[in-house]
Design an enzyme around this catalytic site. Structure first.
Site, PDB file in Angstrom:
ATOM      1  N   ASP A 243      -8.959  43.106  21.729  1.00  0.00           N
ATOM      2  CA  ASP A 243     -10.369  42.749  21.634  1.00  0.00           C
ATOM      3  C   ASP A 243     -11.170  43.997  21.997  1.00  0.00           C
ATOM      4  O   ASP A 243     -11.328  44.336  23.175  1.00  0.00           O
ATOM      5  CB  ASP A 243     -10.669  41.579  22.579  1.00  0.00           C
ATOM      6  CG  ASP A 243     -12.137  41.181  22.562  1.00  0.00           C
ATOM      7  OD1 ASP A 243     -12.952  41.924  21.967  1.00  0.00           O
ATOM      8  OD2 ASP A 243     -12.473  40.138  23.154  1.00  0.00           O
ATOM      9  N   LYS A 272     -20.362  43.795  18.948  1.00  0.00           N
ATOM     10  CA  LYS A 272     -21.312  44.539  19.794  1.00  0.00           C
ATOM     11  C   LYS A 272     -21.897  45.785  19.110  1.00  0.00           C
ATOM     12  O   LYS A 272     -22.880  45.656  18.408  1.00  0.00           O
ATOM     13  CB  LYS A 272     -20.657  44.847  21.144  1.00  0.00           C
ATOM     14  CG  LYS A 272     -20.473  43.555  21.967  1.00  0.00           C
ATOM     15  CD  LYS A 272     -20.704  43.719  23.438  1.00  0.00           C
ATOM     16  CE  LYS A 272     -20.968  42.396  24.120  1.00  0.00           C
ATOM     17  NZ  LYS A 272     -19.774  41.621  24.452  1.00  0.00           N
TER      18      LYS A 272
END
Ligand SMILES: *Cc1c(COP(=O)(O)O)cnc(C)c1O
Length: 423
Positions: A243, A272
């Site tokens: 991740d 993000k």
């Protein structure tokens, strides 16, 4: 400082009708009205300017309002903001998938786009589980780690740190996975290996944030740990999922943490900073081996997922523009310079009372305290000092834009040192 004329009328409406994240609405300090952003600066309605130390939850890698990203989005907006991804393809998504595949190590070549980090982690988990299902095997558990954070949806909460992820509070709602201590030493490695041995028949994947566990406490680990997990996954036929939603796009000093660590996962999740902080977009990228597990004449073997806004054209245009900037402006050199400056300027915190640890990696600077401070009060004092710093738990951290000017970075580190000194 505040005068009623500086208070926009929408602030009251917002306070009456919005619900804020992880916030007790009854006792919360009212949020500040932000009216403009530029570079590393957030402008408030009353004209105050804050130097941003957070980059809007680690997204704004190039600072705010970078003209190259805004122009690319404006052009895309005029031509085709979005079109459904079922049966139709759009150019920015196609280009972005090819560019991500080229930049990621190994044969991480197949890109599935979604809109949020949590959903991309869910897709990764689903890929790992369905890969097994397609071979007629039921393996539905994930090995995950204490201190990990992978999102707030129900499936991702279940693979977060059990305390932070509120496992006990939502116990009835959450599937049970296998939570292991982070294998930072020989003893814990033995423990993790034993867990995999015991649960191997029901495990589909190992899931970890490579090099830095972000929202769970800003803890760092070394590449050895990831090599150990790669070997463990291979020995037991498990998928290794990285991740990289926090660490991706230069945050650790390399474009991707897996690249820095020299370990290639089977699946990687990105979000993000993917769009440089301007649009919600995420990607779950899989290797050829994973993809081949779905390649079949049986329609049931197709990957069973499809968000409405997947491969959002405007978001993909922003992400392509962000990748352009990584190619044309030396972001990784900037990250290295930030690392050196953070290390030098946060070092004095080591000698202050109540400080447990000071650590830096790439554009991440962390001061860990012995005990959690009065977070609300500390956040307010940072605002009084003209900086936007958001401590959580016992962690005071900086994750600025990679483009932050040295003077602005010094204002951030200076505010932290001064605040910790003041106690
Ligand atoms: C933020 C984050 C997520 C969740 O992303 P959302 O876009 O908030 O759903 C998942 N994993 C990591 C490592 C993150 O930092």
């Amino acid at each position: 400082m505040w005068s009623p004329s500086d208070t926009p009328d929408w602030l009251r409406t917002g306070l009456d009708h919005l619900w804020f994240p992880y916030t007790q609405m009854k006792t919360m300090t009212p949020p500040l009205p932000a009216v403009a952003t530029r570079g590393s600066e957030i402008v408030l309605a009353d004209g105050r300017r804050l130097v941003d130390g957070v980059a809007s939850w680690w997204t704004a890698a190039h600072g705010y309002n970078h003209p190259h990203i805004l122009t690319a989005m404006a052009e895309q907006m005029a031509r085709l903001p979005h079109v459904m991804f079922g049966g139709l393809m759009n150019e920015p998504a196609a280009r972005l998938a090819g560019r991500l595949a080229a930049k990621l190590p190994g044969d991480l070549n197949r890109c599935f786009f979604a809109e949020s980090g949590s959903v991309s982690v869910e897709v990764a988990m689903k890929m790992a589980v369905q890969y097994r299902l397609n071979r007629g095997e039921q393996r539905s558990k994930i090995l995950c780690f204490e201190g990990g954070y992978h999102g707030d949806t129900i499936a991702t909460m279940a693979v977060c740190d059990p305390e932070e992820g509120m496992h006990s509070r939502f116990a009835g709602l959450l599937p049970r996975h296998v939570v292991a201590p982070l294998p930072v030493d020989g003893e814990r490695r033995g423990h993790v290996a034993a867990l995999v041995e015991a649960h191997g028949h029901e495990l589909a994947a190992i899931l970890i944030e490579p090099l830095v566990q972000g929202a769970g406490g800003m803890r760092f680990h070394d590449a050895d740990l990831l090599r150990f997990l790669r070997d463990l996954a291979d020995a037991h036929g498990l998928m290794l999922i990285f991740d990289e939603i926090f660490v991706g796009f230069g945050r650790t000093g390399a474009l991707f943490a897996c690249e820095k660590a020299g370990v290639v996962p089977d699946i990687v999740t990105l979000s993000k900073a993917l769009t440089g902080g301007v649009a919600p977009l995420s990607a779950c990228v899989a290797t050829e081996r994973v993809f081949e597990g779905f390649w079949s004449d049986d329609p049931e073997h197709a990957l069973m997922h499809g968000p409405t806004y997947m491969a959002h054209a405007l978001g993909c245009a922003a992400a392509n523009a962000s990748l352009d900037l990584f190619e044309t402006e030396d972001r990784l050199a900037q990250a290295a310079a930030i690392e050196a400056q953070l290390a030098a300027e946060l070092a004095p915190a080591r000698d202050l009372p109540g400080v447990r640890d000071v650590r830096t990696l790439g554009a991440i600077g962390v001061v860990e305290l012995d005990t959690p401070p009065d977070t609300e009060r500390l956040r307010a004092r940072f605002i009084d000092r003209g900086v936007w710093v958001r401590p959580f738990g016992s962690i005071v951290y900086l994750t600025p834009a990679l483009t932050i000017a040295p003077d602005d970075l010094s204002r951030l580190t200076g505010a932290i040192i001064a605040e910790l000194r003041a106690g």
